[in-house]
Design an enzyme around this catalytic site. Structure first.
Site: not given
Ligand SMILES: O=C(O)C(=O)C[C@H](O)[C@H](O)COP(=O)(O)O
Length: 203
Positions: A40, A44, A127
């Site tokens: 994924e 960003r 999700k």
């Molecule tokens: O930007 C999005 O739509 C995302 O998908 C956010 C991510 O799922 C999280 O940032 C991942 O979470 P961490 O494993 O805590 O880093």
């Protein structure tokens, strides 16, 4: 490719925020080789679309776009070769737009109301985001109880240490996380962390 196929391809989906630290093709090859084919790429960073385009050509990689917030990003991601779309939340407009593309779609939910709106739109796979900040495992258990057929990919705050308990949950098909690809990790370290993630058991 169906969402079901995407969610079953590996226990863990690496969530990638790419900023040019690693060559996207080398990174994708490392993750696929370690046993994590589903990637994924979050929209960003300015590098994201180019990375999706490059990674989509890696043998065995199933590359999708994350952080898709609107139709414009959806069409850019599709044009770049994304095979699935992940969103942090659930909206009617984006759900309908993704349905019109035929791409697999994994929108984020955090409440019973979110899930019910998703069911109304014909979705049964979500999700769970942000997983830890929304109450963690107890919240997921309570939330999934009234929705027997719904399955989740919890993401957000999950670590290598907490991953096994999330995956042991019956309502959890796979999990997402960024712990395998953190800033400053070499490709060898990424490969090792990814191999450990790929070997995790699911319920
Ligand atoms: O930007 C999005 O739509 C995302 O998908 C956010 C991510 O799922 C999280 O940032 C991942 O979470 P961490 O494993 O805590 O880093």
């Amino acid at each position: 490719m169906t969402l079901e196929e995407v969610m079953h391809a590996a226990p863990v989906i690496p969530v990638l925020v790419l900023d040019g630290e690693h060559d996207p093709v080398a990174l994708a090859e490392t993750l696929v080789e370690a046993g994590l084919p589903v990637l994924e790429v979050t929209l960003r960073t300015p590098q994201a679309l180019g990375a999706i385009r490059a990674m989509a050509g890696v043998k065995g990689a199933i590359v999708g776009a994350g952080t898709v917030l609107n139709e414009w990003q959806l069409f850019e991601a599709r044009e770049a070769g994304a095979r699935f779309i992940v969103a942090p939340g659930l909206t009617k407009g984006l759900t309908r737009a993704v349905a019109s593309t035929g791409l697999a779609y994994l929108p984020g939910v955090a409440t019973a109301g979110d899930i019910m709106r998703g069911l109304d739109l014909g979705l049964t796979r979500f999700k769970f985001f942000p997983a830890e900040a929304s109450g963690g495992l107890p919240a997921l258990r309570a939330l999934s109880a009234p929705f027997g057929a719904v399955r989740f990919c919890p993401t957000g705050g999950i670590t290598e240490a907490s991953a096994p308990e999330w995956l042991a949950e019956p309502a959890v098909t796979c999990i997402g996380g960024s712990w395998m690809v953190k800033k400053g990790m070499s490709l060898a370290e990424i490969g090792d962390a990814a191999a450990r993630a790929a070997s995790l058991a699911r319920s």
